[in-house]
Design a protein around this motif. Structure first.
Motif, PDB file in Angstrom:
ATOM      1  N   PHE A 156      46.011  44.185  31.852  1.00  0.00           N
ATOM      2  CA  PHE A 156      46.211  43.322  33.011  1.00  0.00           C
ATOM      3  C   PHE A 156      47.561  42.603  32.915  1.00  0.00           C
ATOM      4  N   ILE A 157      47.903  42.135  31.743  1.00  0.00           N
ATOM      5  CA  ILE A 157      49.182  41.441  31.536  1.00  0.00           C
ATOM      6  C   ILE A 157      50.352  42.403  31.719  1.00  0.00           C
ATOM      7  N   ILE A 158      50.253  43.610  31.175  1.00  0.00           N
ATOM      8  CA  ILE A 158      51.311  44.616  31.348  1.00  0.00           C
ATOM      9  C   ILE A 158      51.469  44.952  32.833  1.00  0.00           C
ATOM     10  N   THR A 159      50.361  45.136  33.514  1.00  0.00           N
ATOM     11  CA  THR A 159      50.391  45.431  34.949  1.00  0.00           C
ATOM     12  C   THR A 159      51.035  44.285  35.714  1.00  0.00           C
ATOM     13  N   GLY A 160      50.715  43.066  35.341  1.00  0.00           N
ATOM     14  CA  GLY A 160      51.317  41.897  35.993  1.00  0.00           C
ATOM     15  C   GLY A 160      52.823  41.869  35.817  1.00  0.00           C
ATOM     16  N   ALA A 161      53.285  42.229  34.627  1.00  0.00           N
ATOM     17  CA  ALA A 161      54.731  42.260  34.378  1.00  0.00           C
ATOM     18  C   ALA A 161      55.410  43.327  35.235  1.00  0.00           C
ATOM     19  N   ILE A 162      54.810  44.496  35.308  1.00  0.00           N
ATOM     20  CA  ILE A 162      55.367  45.574  36.141  1.00  0.00           C
ATOM     21  C   ILE A 162      55.392  45.147  37.610  1.00  0.00           C
ATOM     22  N   SER A 163      54.305  44.553  38.066  1.00  0.00           N
ATOM     23  CA  SER A 163      54.217  44.109  39.458  1.00  0.00           C
ATOM     24  C   SER A 163      55.223  43.010  39.768  1.00  0.00           C
ATOM     25  N   ALA A 164      55.461  42.139  38.807  1.00  0.00           N
ATOM     26  CA  ALA A 164      56.451  41.069  38.981  1.00  0.00           C
ATOM     27  C   ALA A 164      57.857  41.656  39.117  1.00  0.00           C
ATOM     28  N   VAL A 165      58.147  42.691  38.353  1.00  0.00           N
ATOM     29  CA  VAL A 165      59.454  43.358  38.458  1.00  0.00           C
ATOM     30  C   VAL A 165      59.608  43.988  39.841  1.00  0.00           C
ATOM     31  N   VAL A 166      58.555  44.630  40.340  1.00  0.00           N
ATOM     32  CA  VAL A 166      58.591  45.213  41.684  1.00  0.00           C
ATOM     33  C   VAL A 166      58.816  44.106  42.715  1.00  0.00           C
TER      34      VAL A 166
END
Length: 132
Positions: free
Chosen positions: A10-20
């Motif tokens: 979930f944290i990794i996904t959040g980081a990717i989504s924040a970059v997008v």
């Protein structure tokens, strides 16, 4: 899947989504000159969609569902409001205590983001993507 594994994903996904989200926001504002509310609206939708797609498939391994997608959008909108409210409250509180503005801003951000992320994870794990 174990709680720790889901939390990590979930944290990794959040980081990717924040970059997008941030990348698109920057692109729309700097290169296309869109006003902040329009650019932020588009980037928020793109970031939320990215988070839903990755979390659904990788973090929670759930089937695709319009209902789930709409629930995630509603959840992110609600936690965005909580995040902004906490950021505003904590920032005012910390500067009132005499903290330097930059320190107050970072402290408020960490608290607001931490609370928002925690709410998002708990609701998605226990309600939206709950395994029966």
């Amino acid at each position: 899947m174990a709680l720790g594994t889901q939390a990590f994903r979930f944290i990794i996904t959040g980081a990717i989504s924040a970059v997008v989200d941030l990348g698109l926001l920057s692109l729309l504002q700097l290169f296309f000159g869109l006003p902040v509310p329009v650019a932020r609206g588009i980037s928020f939708i793109a970031g939320t969609t990215t988070a839903y797609m990755i979390n659904r498939r990788w973090t929670f391994k759930a089937e695709s569902s319009t209902r789930r997608f709409l629930a995630v959008v509603a959840l992110y909108a609600a936690t965005f409001t909580v995040n902004v409210g906490l950021q505003t409250l904590c920032s005012a509180l910390f500067t009132g205590w005499g903290w330097a503005e930059s320190i107050a801003m970072v402290g408020a951000f960490v608290i607001a983001q931490g609370v928002g992320t925690t709410i998002n994870f708990i609701v998605q794990r226990t309600v939206i993507f709950r395994v029966k």
